[in-house]
Scaffold this active site. Structure first.
Site, PDB file in Angstrom:
ATOM      1  N   HIS A  70     -87.883  19.527  18.224  1.00  0.00           N
ATOM      2  CA  HIS A  70     -87.211  20.202  17.107  1.00  0.00           C
ATOM      3  C   HIS A  70     -87.113  19.331  15.846  1.00  0.00           C
ATOM      4  O   HIS A  70     -87.648  19.710  14.797  1.00  0.00           O
ATOM      5  CB  HIS A  70     -85.837  20.723  17.568  1.00  0.00           C
ATOM      6  CG  HIS A  70     -84.922  21.111  16.450  1.00  0.00           C
ATOM      7  ND1 HIS A  70     -85.186  22.162  15.610  1.00  0.00           N
ATOM      8  CD2 HIS A  70     -83.755  20.558  16.018  1.00  0.00           C
ATOM      9  CE1 HIS A  70     -84.208  22.253  14.710  1.00  0.00           C
ATOM     10  NE2 HIS A  70     -83.330  21.295  14.940  1.00  0.00           N
TER      11      HIS A  70
ATOM     12  N   HIS B 231     -81.744  14.084  12.177  1.00  0.00           N
ATOM     13  CA  HIS B 231     -80.657  14.944  11.706  1.00  0.00           C
ATOM     14  C   HIS B 231     -79.693  15.407  12.799  1.00  0.00           C
ATOM     15  O   HIS B 231     -78.547  15.697  12.513  1.00  0.00           O
ATOM     16  CB  HIS B 231     -81.202  16.143  10.913  1.00  0.00           C
ATOM     17  CG  HIS B 231     -81.695  17.292  11.745  1.00  0.00           C
ATOM     18  ND1 HIS B 231     -82.984  17.398  12.176  1.00  0.00           N
ATOM     19  CD2 HIS B 231     -81.053  18.390  12.222  1.00  0.00           C
ATOM     20  CE1 HIS B 231     -83.129  18.512  12.868  1.00  0.00           C
ATOM     21  NE2 HIS B 231     -81.969  19.134  12.926  1.00  0.00           N
TER      22      HIS B 231
ATOM     23  N   GLU C 280     -74.712  14.189  15.855  1.00  0.00           N
ATOM     24  CA  GLU C 280     -74.081  15.362  16.440  1.00  0.00           C
ATOM     25  C   GLU C 280     -74.291  15.447  17.959  1.00  0.00           C
ATOM     26  O   GLU C 280     -73.359  15.693  18.709  1.00  0.00           O
ATOM     27  CB  GLU C 280     -74.681  16.613  15.766  1.00  0.00           C
ATOM     28  CG  GLU C 280     -74.208  17.934  16.324  1.00  0.00           C
ATOM     29  CD  GLU C 280     -72.919  18.394  15.670  1.00  0.00           C
ATOM     30  OE1 GLU C 280     -72.686  18.003  14.515  1.00  0.00           O
ATOM     31  OE2 GLU C 280     -72.162  19.131  16.327  1.00  0.00           O
ATOM     32  N   ASP C 281     -75.518  15.244  18.397  1.00  0.00           N
ATOM     33  CA  ASP C 281     -75.876  15.591  19.775  1.00  0.00           C
ATOM     34  C   ASP C 281     -76.152  14.413  20.698  1.00  0.00           C
ATOM     35  O   ASP C 281     -76.432  14.616  21.870  1.00  0.00           O
ATOM     36  CB  ASP C 281     -77.128  16.491  19.778  1.00  0.00           C
ATOM     37  CG  ASP C 281     -76.843  17.861  19.183  1.00  0.00           C
ATOM     38  OD1 ASP C 281     -75.663  18.257  19.185  1.00  0.00           O
ATOM     39  OD2 ASP C 281     -77.793  18.511  18.722  1.00  0.00           O
TER      40      ASP C 281
ATOM     41  N   ASP D 236     -84.342  22.807   8.930  1.00  0.00           N
ATOM     42  CA  ASP D 236     -83.714  22.911  10.247  1.00  0.00           C
ATOM     43  C   ASP D 236     -83.538  24.394  10.592  1.00  0.00           C
ATOM     44  O   ASP D 236     -83.906  24.854  11.670  1.00  0.00           O
ATOM     45  CB  ASP D 236     -82.354  22.193  10.174  1.00  0.00           C
ATOM     46  CG  ASP D 236     -81.566  22.275  11.469  1.00  0.00           C
ATOM     47  OD1 ASP D 236     -82.200  22.205  12.540  1.00  0.00           O
ATOM     48  OD2 ASP D 236     -80.328  22.399  11.388  1.00  0.00           O
TER      49      ASP D 236
ATOM     50  N   ASP E 121     -97.488  46.318  -6.714  1.00  0.00           N
ATOM     51  CA  ASP E 121     -97.769  44.885  -6.688  1.00  0.00           C
ATOM     52  C   ASP E 121     -97.863  44.320  -5.279  1.00  0.00           C
ATOM     53  O   ASP E 121     -97.559  43.181  -5.035  1.00  0.00           O
ATOM     54  CB  ASP E 121     -96.709  44.138  -7.497  1.00  0.00           C
ATOM     55  CG  ASP E 121     -95.309  44.482  -7.032  1.00  0.00           C
ATOM     56  OD1 ASP E 121     -95.194  45.351  -6.152  1.00  0.00           O
ATOM     57  OD2 ASP E 121     -94.358  43.892  -7.543  1.00  0.00           O
TER      58      ASP E 121
HETATM   59 MN    MN Z   1     -81.277  20.831  14.088  1.00  0.00          MN
END
Ligand code: MN
Length: 732
Positions: free
Chosen positions: A48, A72, A76-77, A139, A259
């Site tokens: 990811h 990123h 957090e994880d 993300d 268009d």
């Molecule tokens: Mn993420």
């Protein structure tokens, strides 16, 4: 999964100064930190952040942003901490990753109050560095691409949040490709039936229309090559969601959208954009009203391009976008197109040029508003208005909210309030100040409609409005009005002719002519005369035949014929010579009470001496007296009508005049001319290359001007440009 060296190569391909060691370190760190974690799909979790980094390499972002993308989700994880990231990667990246951590779990479709607070947090987190927002958007894009693997309820929530917040944010940042993909992925979750219906019909349309697009593409490529203009021509197609949106907004069918299919010409220079436009307009008929110059007036998110629509083979409408390579970069990458790279000499990092972009200014403005201390709910409301760039929300003076599609004007507003309000609208105030009815409305505008009863909306409004409701109402109102207008014009024409013969011209008298003309009513007679389908000579003849107390038939005939000869002779004189007298029909401009059309190509402007020519079924066309084409009507004196300007100075209206410019074929020539015209407060309505040689070219430019003095000023300022050989009004 992308290999480590592949990622590094991608970055160094567009930024040779990128810090390869940093990228390698971030790749290894994130892979280790996520260890054996898995995504809902069963893939290793590390795939990811790696994909997110990949998306950002497409936007050509700097090494720090790519490293941040890899890292990123680590704070957090995983076991990673801000301190550790700072230690290994430095405080710049530490701060970026922390910014993302803060917004990692914000729920933006929760209860109103909570949602407002979360949105505030999101903006605060991205306010220090816009790169946080870019990583967040990437993300979200990857999560949307892999949304199949989460439960249906969660899918819907994430899709809704994407549609409400992230896709408009990507649009605001000018990253069109990302906005399109986010919207389409969310659309597929939120409204799968609508999407598949559109896809099917799009397939059909593609089969039918693509040949036309291809033909134009090939012909244009050849013509540009012949003209020595370097370019690349590529296909382009609207996405299902934006088609859906447009169909909803304009309540029209897919086939009516002009268009959907088209292509794009990428040129080497700004100059070439206008040269390509000249070639295009010279080669195919142009759809009026579809020409837009976003180069001279860029969109709010810095988008620059020329748009025009032409009619190709088999009557297919094909939209073309013309822009330079640089403009294309901004169109695709938006704020990311501005350099984020470190200065190779000073090593100074940062967002540099990006701060100059409109997207960034918009973000700053939001954050300023936030700091001014509105309540979170009010702030969210305000921001949502800003985010929904496809809608504007306006208010009546009484405070009623009127939602309109973007691009709507006060006329749309008036019809949205009520059909009667629209029909009687004559002017408006926006936020308490008098404003033109053509003004594009902005969010939060308070609109007061100024009304006069017993008025008909001008037919030209139909082309100005953007809402279906307004268009339908205007069409209905004008159909009836047009008939009345023709009758009014007919009365003017017939009365003049009868008075000239010394005949009575009241309704009672006219009624006597009806049987001889096989007409049912005086109204019919007048309408027919007004449309030019019934010459006044025939009315005179019918009345003379109808006279009950008349002399013997032979005498009457003789008299009738001499009279009409005499009349013809007197008419043969150019009518303008007798102008100024009360006899001339007053011409008020496009929004007139009479069915009047202004000649194309040699269109007269107020101040020109003018003459009217009556055409069957069309009413009067107004020509300037200098128009060459008038010679064609020399032998039809019955079609000439005396006209005189009667312009209402308080209602400013532009008239289109054509000028022919001959100039040296050199860099900057066209840009100088268009700039000069713009500086003089005139609009370029069209531009066509008439002739070209290696050293000179000649083109016709249609300019929208106020009057003859304005036009004269424009011509003399163009004449002063050094590249100009000759410039004059086209005579047609
Ligand atoms: Mn993420």
């Amino acid at each position: 999964m992308m290999r480590q060296y592949e990622l590094v190569e991608r970055v160094t391909s567009y930024d040779p100064h990128a810090d390869e060691a940093l990228l390698n370190r971030a790749y290894v760190y994130a892979m280790k930190a996520h260890g054996s974690q898995q995504r809902a799909s069963g893939d290793p979790y590390f795939s990811h952040p790696l994909e997110v980094a990949g998306i950002l390499t497409d936007l050509k972002l700097d090494d720090a942003t790519i490293a941040t993308a890899l890292l990123h989700d680590t704070i957090e994880d995983t076991q990673a901490t801000r301190e550790e990231i700072d230690e290994v990667f430095g405080p710049e990246i530490g701060q970026l990753v922390e910014g993302l951590t803060k917004i990692g779990r914000l729920d933006l479709v929760s209860k109103q109050a909570e949602q407002a607070e979360n949105f505030r947090k999101l903006l605060l987190a991205v306010s220090d560095d816009i790169r946080v927002l870019l990583v967040k958007l990437a993300d979200r894009l990857h999560n949307m691409r892999t949304i199949d693997h989460v439960g249906p309820e969660k899918q819907l929530r994430i899709a809704q949040e994407t549609m409400d917040i992230y896709a408009p944010l990507a649009g605001r940042m000018g990253i069109q490709s990302m906005r399109d993909e986010l919207e389409d992925l969310a659309f597929a979750v939120i409204n799968p039936q609508a999407r598949s219906t559109i896809m099917k019909r799009l397939d059909k349309l593609r089969r039918e229309a693509v040949p036309a697009v291809e033909t134009i593409k090939q012909e244009l490529t050849a013509k540009l090559k012949q003209a020595g203009i370097d370019n690349s021509v590529s296909g382009r197609e609207k996405r299902p969601y934006s088609i859906w949106q447009k169909m909803e907004r304009k309540s029209i069918s897919l086939e009516q959208l002009s268009d959907i299919l088209g292509f794009r010409v990428i040129t080497r220079s700004l100059e070439d954009c206008y040269r390509v436009l000249g070639v295009v307009h010279q080669s195919w008929p142009v759809v009026p009203g579809r020409f837009k110059d976003y180069i001279s007036t860029p969109k709010q998110n810095d988008y620059r391009s020329i748009h025009t629509t032409v009619i190709g083979p088999e009557n297919q409408r094909v939209e073309l976008q013309i822009r330079t390579g640089d403009m294309h970069e901004v169109a695709e990458r938006g704020v990311a197109a501005h350099s984020f790279y470190k200065d190779p000499v000073t090593g100074e990092a940062g967002i540099g040029q990006a701060e100059e972009s409109n997207a960034y200014k918009w973000l700053r403005r939001l954050i300023d508003m936030l700091e001014e201390g509105d309540s979170p709910e009010e702030f969210l409301e305000h921001t949502r208005l800003e985010l929904f760039q496809d809608q504007v929300f306006c208010f009546t003076p009484a405070g009623t909210l009127i939602a309109l599609p973007r691009g709507a004007n006060p006329i749309d507003f008036a019809y949205a309030v009520h059909t009667d309000v629209g029909n009687s609208c004559v002017g408006c105030k926006i936020n308490g100040r008098a404003a033109p009815l053509m003004s594009e409305l902005k969010n939060g505008d308070e609109v007061e409609v100024i009304r006069t009863d017993g008025r008909t909306p001008p037919a030209a409004w139909e082309r100005i409005v953007v809402t279906g409701k307004a268009r339908g109402a205007i069409r209905r109102a004008t159909r009836e009005a047009v008939r009345r207008q023709y009758a009014t014009l007919g009365r003017e024409i017939v009365e003049r002719a009868l008075q000239h013969e010394g005949l009575a011209s009241d309704d009672e008298a006219l009624a006597r002519a009806l049987p001889h003309l096989a007409l049912a009513s005086v109204d019919d007679l007048l309408a027919k005369a007004g449309r030019g389908e019934l010459a006044s000579e025939l009315v005179i003849k019918a009345l003379q035949e109808a006279k009950p107390e008349d002399k013997p038939a032979s005498g009457r005939r003789r008299k009738s014929s001499t009279v009409s000869t005499k009349r013809t002779k007197s008419r043969r004189k150019p009518p303008v010579k007798t102008n100024g007298a009360a006899k001339a029909l007053p011409i008020r401009g496009i929004n007139a009470d009479l069915p009047v059309r202004f000649a194309e190509g040699c269109g007269p402007v107020p101040g020109d001496r003018i003459v009217g020519i009556l055409t069957r079924g069309e009413g009067i066309t107004i020509y300037p007296i200098h128009a060459d084409i008038l010679r064609e009507f020399d032998n039809e004196p019955e079609r000439w009508v005396d006209v005189a300007w009667d312009i209402d100075a308080s209602r400013r209206e532009r008239f289109v005049a054509r000028i022919r410019v001959s100039c040296r074929n050199e860099v900057g020539a066209l840009a100088g001319i268009t700039q000069t015209i713009g500086d003089q407060d005139a609009n370029i309505e069209n531009l066509v290359m008439a002739r070209r040689s290696s050293d000179f070219y000649e083109m016709d430019i249609d300019v929208g001007v106020w009057d003859l003095i304005h036009l004269g000023g424009i011509i003399s300022s163009i004449r002063q440009l050094p590249v100009i050989h000759e410039v004059q009004r086209a005579a047609a």
